[in-house]
Design an enzyme around this catalytic site. Structure first.
Site, PDB file in Angstrom:
ATOM      1  N   CYS A   1       3.195  -3.210   3.816  1.00 31.52           N
ATOM      2  CA  CYS A   1       2.225  -2.134   4.213  1.00 31.52           C
ATOM      3  C   CYS A   1       3.193  -1.344   5.158  1.00 31.52           C
ATOM      4  CB  CYS A   1       0.921  -2.347   4.642  1.00 31.52           C
ATOM      5  SG  CYS A   1       0.670  -3.550   5.923  1.00 31.52           S
TER       6      CYS A   1
ATOM      7  N   HIS B   1       6.270 -31.504   9.456  1.00 31.17           N
ATOM      8  CA  HIS B   1       5.711 -30.191   9.489  1.00 31.17           C
ATOM      9  C   HIS B   1       4.549 -30.452   8.143  1.00 31.17           C
ATOM     10  CE1 HIS B   1       8.568 -28.571  11.952  1.00 31.17           C
ATOM     11  NE2 HIS B   1       9.368 -28.842  11.304  1.00 31.17           N
TER      12      HIS B   1
ATOM     13  N   HIS C   1       9.295 -24.584   8.265  1.00 28.63           N
ATOM     14  CA  HIS C   1       8.111 -25.342   9.008  1.00 28.63           C
ATOM     15  C   HIS C   1       6.612 -25.225   8.394  1.00 28.63           C
ATOM     16  CE1 HIS C   1      10.991 -25.586  13.164  1.00 28.63           C
ATOM     17  NE2 HIS C   1      11.589 -26.002  11.999  1.00 28.63           N
TER      18      HIS C   1
ATOM     19  N   ASP D   1       0.807  -1.123  -0.116  1.00 32.97           N
ATOM     20  CA  ASP D   1       0.067  -0.024  -0.067  1.00 32.97           C
ATOM     21  C   ASP D   1       0.794   1.287  -0.139  1.00 32.97           C
ATOM     22  OD1 ASP D   1       0.740   0.304   2.747  1.00 32.97           O
ATOM     23  OD2 ASP D   1      -1.162   0.315   3.605  1.00 32.97           O
TER      24      ASP D   1
ATOM     25  N   THR E   1       2.867  -1.489   8.636  1.00 29.68           N
ATOM     26  CA  THR E   1       3.291  -2.559   9.574  1.00 29.68           C
ATOM     27  C   THR E   1       3.556  -3.974   8.969  1.00 29.68           C
ATOM     28  OG1 THR E   1       0.954  -2.961  10.043  1.00 29.68           O
ATOM     29  CG2 THR E   1       2.086  -1.336  11.534  1.00 29.68           C
TER      30      THR E   1
HETATM   31  C1  RB5 Z   1      -1.677   2.720   6.254  1.00 27.74           C
HETATM   32  O1  RB5 Z   1      -1.697   4.061   7.201  1.00 27.74           O
HETATM   33  C2  RB5 Z   1      -1.512   1.488   7.411  1.00 27.74           C
HETATM   34  O2  RB5 Z   1      -2.495   1.456   8.242  1.00 27.74           O
HETATM   35  C3  RB5 Z   1      -0.981   0.341   6.585  1.00 27.74           C
HETATM   36  O3  RB5 Z   1       0.218   0.641   5.737  1.00 27.74           O
HETATM   37  C4  RB5 Z   1      -0.764  -0.889   7.659  1.00 27.74           C
HETATM   38  O4  RB5 Z   1       0.294  -0.512   8.366  1.00 27.74           O
HETATM   39  C5  RB5 Z   1      -2.063  -1.838   8.092  1.00 27.74           C
HETATM   40  O5  RB5 Z   1      -1.759  -2.638   8.636  1.00 27.74           O
END
Ligand code: RB5
Length: 147
Positions: free
Chosen positions: A65, A133, A98, A8, A67
């Site tokens: 993304c 596994h 695994h 994203d 996180t």
């Molecule tokens: C976008 O601001 C953020 O929420 C997205 O990149 C991600 O971290 C969501 O899990």
């Protein structure tokens, strides 16, 4: 090996870094965007990569993304996907050995490009161990059938 990749807006910079790594390592890949920095919804970008891997059009997927969490949650909703959220090299290796993970998710706001490169290189070059596994993967697949 054919790889599908997307992010994203929160993962655009790291996605470009990882595509450069794939070029350096000689892996072929398809980039599912996004093509600019405008704000987008990560499930829309998890979908083509996850469905592409689940259908067999791609062998592995890479999702990024801010996180890595949103991408991994979305990807794991697609039947046949085992997406691992990984921010260290040990886990990158372990999840291939695994879990036979077929998608890796990372967060651009969590780790730097150097570590992310090592993680992806390790993940792509580590084989599933099979054996005991395999039975566990079969049990994950059985959970999908319960719905
Ligand atoms: C976008 O601001 C953020 O929420 C997205 O990149 C991600 O971290 C969501 O899990």
């Amino acid at each position: 090996m054919k790889i599908a990749i997307s992010s994203d807006h929160g993962g655009n910079n790291l996605r470009k870094e990882i595509m450069a790594l794939l070029d350096e390592l000689g892996f072929s890949y398809e980039d599912f965007g996004p093509q600019d920095d405008s704000s987008v919804d990560y499930p829309d970008y998890a979908k083509p990569v996850s469905e592409g891997v689940a259908s067999g059009n791609f062998d592995k997927g890479i999702l990024i993304c801010g996180t890595g969490i949103g991408m991994s949650i979305a990807a794991n909703k697609v039947k046949g996907i085992r997406c691992a959220l990984v921010h260290d090299v040990f886990s990158a290796k372990a999840t291939r050995c695994h879990n036979d993970s077929n998608i890796i998710a990372m967060g651009e706001r969590v780790i730097g490009p150097g570590l992310a490169r090592e993680i992806v290189a390790t993940w792509l070059q580590t084989d599933f161990e099979g054996g005991r596994h395999e039975r566990r993967i079969e049990k994950i697949t059985a959970l999908e059938e319960q719905k």
